[in-house]
Write a protein that holds these residues in place. Structure first.
Motif, PDB file in Angstrom:
ATOM      1  N   ARG A  33      -0.633  -2.427   9.196  1.00 18.90           N
ATOM      2  CA  ARG A  33      -0.403  -3.719   9.842  1.00 18.90           C
ATOM      3  C   ARG A  33       0.545  -4.536   8.984  1.00 18.90           C
ATOM      4  O   ARG A  33       0.297  -4.743   7.798  1.00 18.90           O
ATOM      5  N   GLU A  34       1.616  -4.974   9.601  1.00 17.30           N
ATOM      6  CA  GLU A  34       2.575  -5.844   8.913  1.00 17.30           C
ATOM      7  C   GLU A  34       1.988  -7.253   8.901  1.00 17.30           C
ATOM      8  O   GLU A  34       1.230  -7.598   9.809  1.00 17.30           O
ATOM      9  N   PRO A  35       2.304  -8.076   7.943  1.00 18.33           N
ATOM     10  CA  PRO A  35       3.129  -7.768   6.775  1.00 18.33           C
ATOM     11  C   PRO A  35       2.293  -7.376   5.569  1.00 18.33           C
ATOM     12  O   PRO A  35       2.838  -6.997   4.555  1.00 18.33           O
ATOM     13  N   ARG A  36       0.933  -7.466   5.708  1.00 18.76           N
ATOM     14  CA  ARG A  36       0.104  -7.314   4.518  1.00 18.76           C
ATOM     15  C   ARG A  36       0.230  -5.918   3.886  1.00 18.76           C
ATOM     16  O   ARG A  36       0.407  -5.780   2.677  1.00 18.76           O
ATOM     17  N   CYS A  37       0.170  -4.882   4.715  1.00 14.08           N
ATOM     18  CA  CYS A  37       0.171  -3.511   4.194  1.00 14.08           C
ATOM     19  C   CYS A  37       1.463  -3.171   3.467  1.00 14.08           C
ATOM     20  O   CYS A  37       1.477  -2.394   2.516  1.00 14.08           O
ATOM     21  N   THR A  38       2.571  -3.721   3.915  1.00  9.76           N
ATOM     22  CA  THR A  38       3.855  -3.366   3.311  1.00  9.76           C
ATOM     23  C   THR A  38       4.176  -4.248   2.114  1.00  9.76           C
ATOM     24  O   THR A  38       5.090  -3.939   1.350  1.00  9.76           O
ATOM     25  N   ALA A  39       3.441  -5.339   1.929  1.00 16.62           N
ATOM     26  CA  ALA A  39       3.794  -6.275   0.867  1.00 16.62           C
ATOM     27  C   ALA A  39       2.749  -6.344  -0.232  1.00 16.62           C
ATOM     28  O   ALA A  39       3.077  -6.448  -1.409  1.00 16.62           O
ATOM     29  N   GLU A  40       1.478  -6.269   0.131  1.00 13.66           N
ATOM     30  CA  GLU A  40       0.433  -6.558  -0.840  1.00 13.66           C
ATOM     31  C   GLU A  40      -0.307  -5.293  -1.235  1.00 13.66           C
ATOM     32  O   GLU A  40      -0.736  -4.519  -0.368  1.00 13.66           O
ATOM     33  N   LEU A  41      -0.439  -5.075  -2.552  1.00 14.02           N
ATOM     34  CA  LEU A  41      -1.149  -3.913  -3.055  1.00 14.02           C
ATOM     35  C   LEU A  41      -2.650  -4.094  -2.843  1.00 14.02           C
ATOM     36  O   LEU A  41      -3.235  -5.048  -3.336  1.00 14.02           O
ATOM     37  N   PRO A  42      -3.293  -3.195  -2.090  1.00 19.53           N
ATOM     38  CA  PRO A  42      -4.740  -3.357  -1.913  1.00 19.53           C
ATOM     39  C   PRO A  42      -5.483  -3.033  -3.206  1.00 19.53           C
ATOM     40  O   PRO A  42      -5.054  -2.168  -3.969  1.00 19.53           O
ATOM     41  N   SER A  43      -6.592  -3.721  -3.460  1.00 18.62           N
ATOM     42  CA  SER A  43      -7.379  -3.409  -4.655  1.00 18.62           C
ATOM     43  C   SER A  43      -8.469  -2.414  -4.264  1.00 18.62           C
ATOM     44  O   SER A  43      -8.757  -2.206  -3.086  1.00 18.62           O
ATOM     45  N   LEU A  44      -9.053  -1.787  -5.298  1.00 22.23           N
ATOM     46  CA  LEU A  44     -10.126  -0.831  -5.048  1.00 22.23           C
ATOM     47  C   LEU A  44     -11.423  -1.626  -4.946  1.00 22.23           C
ATOM     48  O   LEU A  44     -11.915  -2.141  -5.933  1.00 22.23           O
ATOM     49  N   CYS A  99       0.857  -1.178   0.000  1.00 17.16           N
ATOM     50  CA  CYS A  99       0.000   0.000   0.000  1.00 17.16           C
ATOM     51  C   CYS A  99       0.896   1.231   0.000  1.00 17.16           C
ATOM     52  O   CYS A  99       1.769   1.379   0.852  1.00 17.16           O
ATOM     53  N   ARG A 100       0.668   2.144  -0.955  1.00 20.20           N
ATOM     54  CA  ARG A 100       1.568   3.290  -1.094  1.00 20.20           C
ATOM     55  C   ARG A 100       1.465   4.249   0.075  1.00 20.20           C
ATOM     56  O   ARG A 100       2.309   5.115   0.252  1.00 20.20           O
ATOM     57  N   PHE A 101       0.422   4.106   0.851  1.00 24.14           N
ATOM     58  CA  PHE A 101       0.242   5.012   1.986  1.00 24.14           C
ATOM     59  C   PHE A 101       0.882   4.439   3.251  1.00 24.14           C
ATOM     60  O   PHE A 101       0.967   5.123   4.265  1.00 24.14           O
ATOM     61  N   HIS A 102       1.395   3.221   3.184  1.00 29.28           N
ATOM     62  CA  HIS A 102       1.757   2.578   4.444  1.00 29.28           C
ATOM     63  C   HIS A 102       2.823   3.297   5.279  1.00 29.28           C
ATOM     64  O   HIS A 102       2.747   3.287   6.502  1.00 29.28           O
ATOM     65  N   PRO A 103       3.818   3.993   4.660  1.00 28.92           N
ATOM     66  CA  PRO A 103       4.787   4.669   5.532  1.00 28.92           C
ATOM     67  C   PRO A 103       4.163   5.759   6.394  1.00 28.92           C
ATOM     68  O   PRO A 103       4.736   6.166   7.399  1.00 28.92           O
ATOM     69  N   ARG A 104       2.965   6.251   5.976  1.00 30.92           N
ATOM     70  CA  ARG A 104       2.357   7.346   6.725  1.00 30.92           C
ATOM     71  C   ARG A 104       1.086   6.904   7.449  1.00 30.92           C
ATOM     72  O   ARG A 104       0.431   7.735   8.087  1.00 30.92           O
ATOM     73  N   ARG A 140      -9.489   1.689  -1.395  1.00 31.01           N
ATOM     74  CA  ARG A 140      -8.309   0.879  -1.665  1.00 31.01           C
ATOM     75  C   ARG A 140      -7.511   0.730  -0.362  1.00 31.01           C
ATOM     76  O   ARG A 140      -6.526   1.424  -0.132  1.00 31.01           O
ATOM     77  N   CYS A 141      -7.973  -0.183   0.500  1.00 34.31           N
ATOM     78  CA  CYS A 141      -7.307  -0.402   1.785  1.00 34.31           C
ATOM     79  C   CYS A 141      -7.665  -1.799   2.258  1.00 34.31           C
ATOM     80  O   CYS A 141      -8.829  -2.198   2.197  1.00 34.31           O
ATOM     81  N   HIS A 142      -6.669  -2.520   2.736  1.00 30.93           N
ATOM     82  CA  HIS A 142      -6.920  -3.888   3.184  1.00 30.93           C
ATOM     83  C   HIS A 142      -7.878  -3.939   4.360  1.00 30.93           C
ATOM     84  O   HIS A 142      -8.673  -4.858   4.491  1.00 30.93           O
ATOM     85  N   TYR A 143      -7.792  -2.943   5.215  1.00 28.67           N
ATOM     86  CA  TYR A 143      -8.518  -3.045   6.472  1.00 28.67           C
ATOM     87  C   TYR A 143      -9.624  -2.006   6.621  1.00 28.67           C
ATOM     88  O   TYR A 143     -10.128  -1.791   7.726  1.00 28.67           O
ATOM     89  N   ALA A 144      -9.981  -1.351   5.524  1.00 32.24           N
ATOM     90  CA  ALA A 144     -11.017  -0.325   5.601  1.00 32.24           C
ATOM     91  C   ALA A 144     -12.287  -0.919   6.198  1.00 32.24           C
ATOM     92  O   ALA A 144     -12.667  -2.044   5.895  1.00 32.24           O
ATOM     93  N   ASP A 173      -7.489   0.359  16.224  1.00 31.17           N
ATOM     94  CA  ASP A 173      -7.012   1.584  16.851  1.00 31.17           C
ATOM     95  C   ASP A 173      -5.787   2.110  16.123  1.00 31.17           C
ATOM     96  O   ASP A 173      -4.919   1.338  15.730  1.00 31.17           O
ATOM     97  N   PRO A 174      -5.718   3.458  15.957  1.00 27.61           N
ATOM     98  CA  PRO A 174      -4.508   4.001  15.330  1.00 27.61           C
ATOM     99  C   PRO A 174      -3.313   3.870  16.263  1.00 27.61           C
ATOM    100  O   PRO A 174      -3.457   3.954  17.480  1.00 27.61           O
ATOM    101  N   ALA A 175      -2.174   3.650  15.667  1.00 26.01           N
ATOM    102  CA  ALA A 175      -0.946   3.717  16.456  1.00 26.01           C
ATOM    103  C   ALA A 175      -0.784   5.170  16.865  1.00 26.01           C
ATOM    104  O   ALA A 175      -1.061   6.076  16.087  1.00 26.01           O
ATOM    105  N   THR A 176      -0.358   5.426  18.094  1.00 28.71           N
ATOM    106  CA  THR A 176      -0.210   6.821  18.501  1.00 28.71           C
ATOM    107  C   THR A 176       0.912   7.482  17.712  1.00 28.71           C
ATOM    108  O   THR A 176       0.881   8.658  17.425  1.00 28.71           O
ATOM    109  N   VAL A 177       1.904   6.713  17.368  1.00 23.32           N
ATOM    110  CA  VAL A 177       2.997   7.251  16.556  1.00 23.32           C
ATOM    111  C   VAL A 177       2.975   6.523  15.211  1.00 23.32           C
ATOM    112  O   VAL A 177       3.082   5.304  15.178  1.00 23.32           O
TER     113      VAL A 177
END
Ligand SMILES: Nc1ncnc2c1ncn2[C@@H]1O[C@H](COP(=O)(O)OP(=O)(O)OP(=O)(O)O)[C@@H](O)[C@H]1O
Ligand code: SF4
Ligand SMILES: [Mg+2]
Lengths: 329, 340
Positions: free
Chosen positions: B299-310, B289-294, B320-324, B329-333
């Motif tokens: 969630r590892e490893p899916r977000c960093t490895a697999e391109l989500p479909s629309l 997911c291109r947004f994963h660094p921000r 276009r998000c695996h977990y939409a 809960d958001p990570a605080t950081v």
């Protein structure tokens, strides 16, 4: 704008006076006087006797200090008298008017050719920027640009006079006419035309390369502007975008250039006129300098300075004419 | 059939430094008479998408894949690969476009009347006088004060707002079916912005055209758009009806954008109030997911490895998000800050 023009005119007159003053001082400080040069040319063995020399000096005003002589010259000029040539025994105005025609023929011909060729070439190069054909054209022009005039002249003379001798391609090497037909007739015109071909090519190729590059670079800059994108989005085709929208904007720097090239129009090229024995202004200037012919040098200096000034005014006017952002008020 | 349907558009620039896929698989559709808002941070590919529709992607850019289908009198034509001659009749004819920079979008050496009339004459065989009369009519339509006088003025004599009205008049010259407005008000000051937006909304009603409105400003989208598409790093990440998107944003990026709106900034304790991190450059889009660094929900490893479909999570609401819908809960950081 009017204000600006008036100011420029005032400044121009001051510059004119300053230039003529400096030039006068300069030529008077070069070793040799018209008299010594003339005499040694006519007969090196003969030396002028001192009494004769003094008399001639007085006749031409050379006995006075140069700044005094300058003011006499200036007063005469103010009354419309440019004086007489010392080495040629004729009024300076007459000398100049005889030489203007041949120079104008070459320079206007060259300017016309340059514009007629460089505008389409420049537009073409900008439209095809980066492609193979544009690179080839640019390379050829760049190479032309770096060839010195005398080399080009020599190459042309060798090609069209030596190698082409006896063929229909043979062209005259020197001069403006072969002296056959009467001036003013069609045959004379054709003769002059044949003589003009080589010097014309020589005088054109550098400016052609330069102008094409100038137009190309300016056009490429214009093509990056937002209004070009707007024109495309309206549905204008490539040719319309290039010629109507883009070129019209490059005209702004181009007309400025046209104004500034006015003095060169009458000045002529010393090198080309010398190489091809073309009886024009450039050669007149060169020869009168060699002969220390003060009145002619000063007359020519005055003329060129005036033209430079007029050229600047013309550039300003043309600029205001093609760029609506400059208002005449 | 929608008026315009973009399917999997890929537009890339081939620079000496490598291939830059500015638009990387964008799909959109616009119905007749509606307004679609296209939002996203600077550099995400909004303008390149718009220029692709008009076939005006500047060299070294090229449309590499996809279809751009335009409904033309009930027939669907693909603008990708359409010959230049036919594209020219579309540009300014069926699709008008206005730009971000009103100060420089008009040619400085021609009068306003000349330029508006040109837009008419490029598409219709009419006399000079008729084109001029039409230009005057168009200046009235975009509510330029004293239009007779303006016709013979040059762009530098007009204010920014007025110049933008002139550009709009040109775009409307042939009553297009679609108006693409690429950040039409960004360069204008606030009161003028409101006037221009109001004018666009009014013109849309009167002329029945559709608008593709490109903007940074979610406030503008909320006020004027029927549909919204959110773009991130060359792709659409969320598409929905405006009301649904504002009521219930599903993609973490959209959630972040909405929270970053000025009127929400006061609640700065919220970790999403401003999205930390930089927009990735097309040459080094992250994997997965291109947004994963921000993304605070990564969630590892899916977000960093697999391109989500629309995918269509709710009717008409694509994301276009695996977990939409199930973000947890958001990570605080966020991830990027964690890495430092
Ligand atoms: N001529 C070009 N050459 C190379 N890359 C380009 C070119 N034009 C655009 N790009 C790339 O395409 C990407 C998207 O650009 P685009 O202009 O579509 O962004 P945008 O979303 O409209 O941003 P903004 O909100 O700033 O207008 C940019 O990141 C840029 O790197
Ligand atoms: S796919 Fe993962 S990283 Fe991407 S937006 Fe959804 S949660 Fe965040
Ligand atoms: Mg943009």
């Amino acid at each position: 704008m009017i204000h600006h023009l008036v100011r420029r005119l005032g400044l121009g007159v001051v510059t004119l006076l300053l230039i003529s003053f400096l030039v006068y001082g300069l030529i008077r400080s070069i070793p040799g006087t018209p008299l010594t040069v003339v005499v040694s040319q006519t007969d090196p063995s003969r030396r002028l006797n001192p009494a004769d020399l003094e008399r001639m000096k007085a006749a031409y005003g050379l006995d006075k200090p140069w700044y005094q002589a300058y003011f006499i010259w200036l007063t005469n000029v103010a009354q419309g008298d440019l004086g007489r040539s010392i080495s040629r025994k004729a009024p300076v105005t007459e000398l100049i008017s005889k030489r203007v025609g041949p120079t104008l023929a070459l320079s206007t011909g060259s300017l016309l050719l340059t514009w007629l060729l460089s505008i389409p070439l420049g537009i073409y190069a900008a439209a095809r920027s980066g492609r193979g054909d544009e690179r080839a054209v640019s390379l050829v022009l760049y190479m032309l640009y770096s060839v010195p005039t005398f080399v080009a002249a020599l190459a042309l003379q060798v090609t069209f006079s030596l190698w082409a001798e006896g063929t229909p391609w043979e062209l005259p090497l020197f001069g403006m006419t072969s002296g056959g037909p009467h001036a003013g007739t069609a045959a004379w015109l054709a003769d002059v035309g044949r003589h003009a071909i080589l010097p014309l090519i020589c005088q054109t190729y550098v400016s052609l390369a330069w102008y094409t590059r100038f137009i190309n670079t300016n056009l490429q800059e214009v093509l990056r502007q937002d209004y070009i994108r707007t024109a495309r989005a309206k549905g204008a085709g490539t040719i319309r975008v290039m010629v109507h929208h883009a070129f019209r904007n490059t005209l702004i720097p181009l007309v400025t250039l046209l104004g500034l090239s006015l003095p060169a129009l009458l000045g002529g090229s010393v090198i080309i006129e010398q190489i091809f024995s073309w009886p024009g202004m450039g050669r007149l200037f060169f020869e009168s300098l060699r002969e220390r012919d003060y009145p002619t040098i000063m007359g020519l200096t005055l003329l060129f300075s005036l033209l430079t000034l007029a050229g600047q005014l013309l550039a300003d006017l043309l600029y205001a004419w093609v760029d609506p952002r400059v208002s005449m008020e | 059939m929608p008026l315009l349907e973009i399917r999997n558009l890929v537009t890339a620039f081939h620079t000496p430094a490598g291939r830059v896929p500015a638009v990387d698989g964008v799909s959109l559709s616009i119905e007749r008479g509606t307004t679609l808002g296209l939002v996203g941070e600077s550099g995400c590919g909004k303008s390149v998408t718009a220029m692709s529709v008009l076939g005006l992607v500047a060299s070294p850019g090229r449309i590499e894949a996809g279809q751009i289908l335009l409904d033309r009198d009930g027939r669907s034509i693909d603008l990708v690969g359409l010959p230049e001659r036919q594209l020219r009749t579309i540009r300014g004819g069926r699709i008008g476009m206005i730009f971000q920079e009103p100060m420089t979008s008009l040619n400085p050496v021609f009068t306003v009347g000349n330029q508006v009339a040109e837009a008419v004459r490029l598409h219709q065989k009419v006399s000079r006088q008729a084109a001029r009369a039409r230009a005057l009519e168009l200046l009235r339509l975009v509510r330029i004060a004293d239009p007779e006088r303006r016709l013979d003025e040059y762009p530098h004599q007009l204010s920014g707002g007025m110049r933008q009205r002139v550009v709009i008049a040109m775009a409307l010259a042939c009553e297009p079916d679609l108006l693409i407005a690429d950040e039409p008000t960004t360069a204008l000051d606030v009161t003028i912005q409101a006037q221009v937006l109001e004018l666009l909304a009014d013109l849309r009603q009167r002329l029945g055209m559709a608008i593709l409105l490109i903007t940074h400003d979610l406030g503008v989208v909320a006020e004027t758009c029927d549909e919204v598409a959110v773009m991130y790093a060359g792709r659409i990440v969320e598409r929905a009806a405006a009301a649904a998107l504002f009521a219930r944003p599903l993609h973490p990026y959209t959630i972040g954008l909405l929270a970053a709106r000025p009127e929400h900034r006061r609640a700065a304790a919220d970790p999403l109030a401003a999205i930390p991190g930089m927009v990735p450059q097309p040459r080094d889009f992250p994997a997965g997911c291109r947004f994963h660094p921000r993304c605070p929900f990564v969630r590892e490893p899916r977000c960093t490895a697999e391109l989500p479909s629309l995918r269509e999570l709710e009717p008409g609401h694509l994301v276009r998000c695996h977990y939409a819908g199930d973000l947890g809960d958001p990570a605080t950081v966020p991830a990027e800050a964690r890495a430092e």
